[in-house]
Design a protein around this motif. Sequence first.
Motif, PDB file in Angstrom:
ATOM      1  N   ILE A   1     -52.281  15.570  23.442  1.00 28.54           N
ATOM      2  CA  ILE A   1     -52.372  16.993  23.156  1.00 28.54           C
ATOM      3  C   ILE A   1     -52.682  17.766  24.440  1.00 28.54           C
ATOM      4  CG2 ILE A   1     -52.965  16.709  20.728  1.00 28.54           C
ATOM      5  CD1 ILE A   1     -55.895  17.140  21.449  1.00 28.54           C
ATOM      6  N   GLY A   2     -52.105  18.940  24.534  1.00 30.88           N
ATOM      7  CA  GLY A   2     -52.313  19.780  25.706  1.00 30.88           C
ATOM      8  C   GLY A   2     -51.208  19.669  26.728  1.00 30.88           C
TER       9      GLY A   2
ATOM     10  N   TYR B   1     -45.983  13.117  26.373  1.00 26.80           N
ATOM     11  CA  TYR B   1     -46.461  14.475  26.620  1.00 26.80           C
ATOM     12  C   TYR B   1     -45.291  15.329  27.074  1.00 26.80           C
ATOM     13  CZ  TYR B   1     -46.382  13.708  31.696  1.00 26.80           C
ATOM     14  OH  TYR B   1     -45.988  13.463  32.990  1.00 26.80           O
TER      15      TYR B   1
ATOM     16  N   GLY C   1     -52.610  21.316  29.510  1.00 29.69           N
ATOM     17  CA  GLY C   1     -53.953  20.792  29.269  1.00 29.69           C
ATOM     18  C   GLY C   1     -54.464  19.969  30.440  1.00 29.69           C
TER      19      GLY C   1
ATOM     20  N   GLU D   1     -52.831  11.107  17.960  1.00 28.13           N
ATOM     21  CA  GLU D   1     -52.956  11.830  19.216  1.00 28.13           C
ATOM     22  C   GLU D   1     -54.115  11.336  20.059  1.00 28.13           C
ATOM     23  OE1 GLU D   1     -55.337  15.749  17.570  1.00 28.13           O
ATOM     24  OE2 GLU D   1     -53.172  15.675  17.319  1.00 28.13           O
ATOM     25  N   THR D   2     -54.012  11.649  21.336  1.00 20.94           N
ATOM     26  CA  THR D   2     -55.076  11.411  22.290  1.00 20.94           C
ATOM     27  C   THR D   2     -55.172  12.679  23.136  1.00 20.94           C
ATOM     28  OG1 THR D   2     -55.942   9.865  23.957  1.00 20.94           O
ATOM     29  CG2 THR D   2     -53.567  10.309  24.013  1.00 20.94           C
ATOM     30  N   ASP D   3     -56.099  12.711  24.074  1.00 23.77           N
ATOM     31  CA  ASP D   3     -56.219  13.925  24.885  1.00 23.77           C
ATOM     32  C   ASP D   3     -56.170  13.607  26.368  1.00 23.77           C
ATOM     33  OD1 ASP D   3     -58.772  13.029  25.587  1.00 23.77           O
ATOM     34  OD2 ASP D   3     -59.823  14.542  24.435  1.00 23.77           O
ATOM     35  N   CYS D   4     -56.156  14.647  27.162  1.00 20.71           N
ATOM     36  CA  CYS D   4     -56.019  14.512  28.616  1.00 20.71           C
ATOM     37  C   CYS D   4     -57.154  13.694  29.219  1.00 20.71           C
ATOM     38  CB  CYS D   4     -55.964  15.891  29.263  1.00 20.71           C
ATOM     39  SG  CYS D   4     -54.573  16.894  28.705  1.00 20.71           S
TER      40      CYS D   4
END
Length: 136
Positions: free
Chosen positions: A115-116, A88, A120, A27-30
């Motif tokens: 994620i999000g 996403y 997010g 995973e990575t994030d916004c």
Amino acid sequence: MPSTVSLIPAAPSDAALAHFEAAFGFETDCWDVHHALTTDTQDFVLLDVRSHELYNQGHLPQAISLPHGKIIAAKMAQWPRETLFVVYCAGPHCNGAHRGALRLARLGYPVKMMIGGVTGWIDEGFELVRGEVMMV
């Protein structure tokens, strides 16, 4: 009396280290996606795996619309096998990104989930794009 948090003991530190280090492979994030998009360091294909209708209502910049159920070998053949995909969906209440990631992994492509999701992205204060349609 222990709380429901501590009733089940935390994993040993070495197991926690392995678990949390491994998570970054999936995973990575916004913030990381936003940074890549705004600094010209994007080295992945960003897939919005929601419906085309939801994509048209607002999506991340440079995202391609490819609903998770449409991720098939014939559509993916245009990208080399080493292409990294970031998927996403709507947000933490949606499992579309998991479904898309599973399909890509089954086809042999490297994949991470953002994620999000859209929720997010908006929570972080980032803008959605409308009208810029990129579909596969």
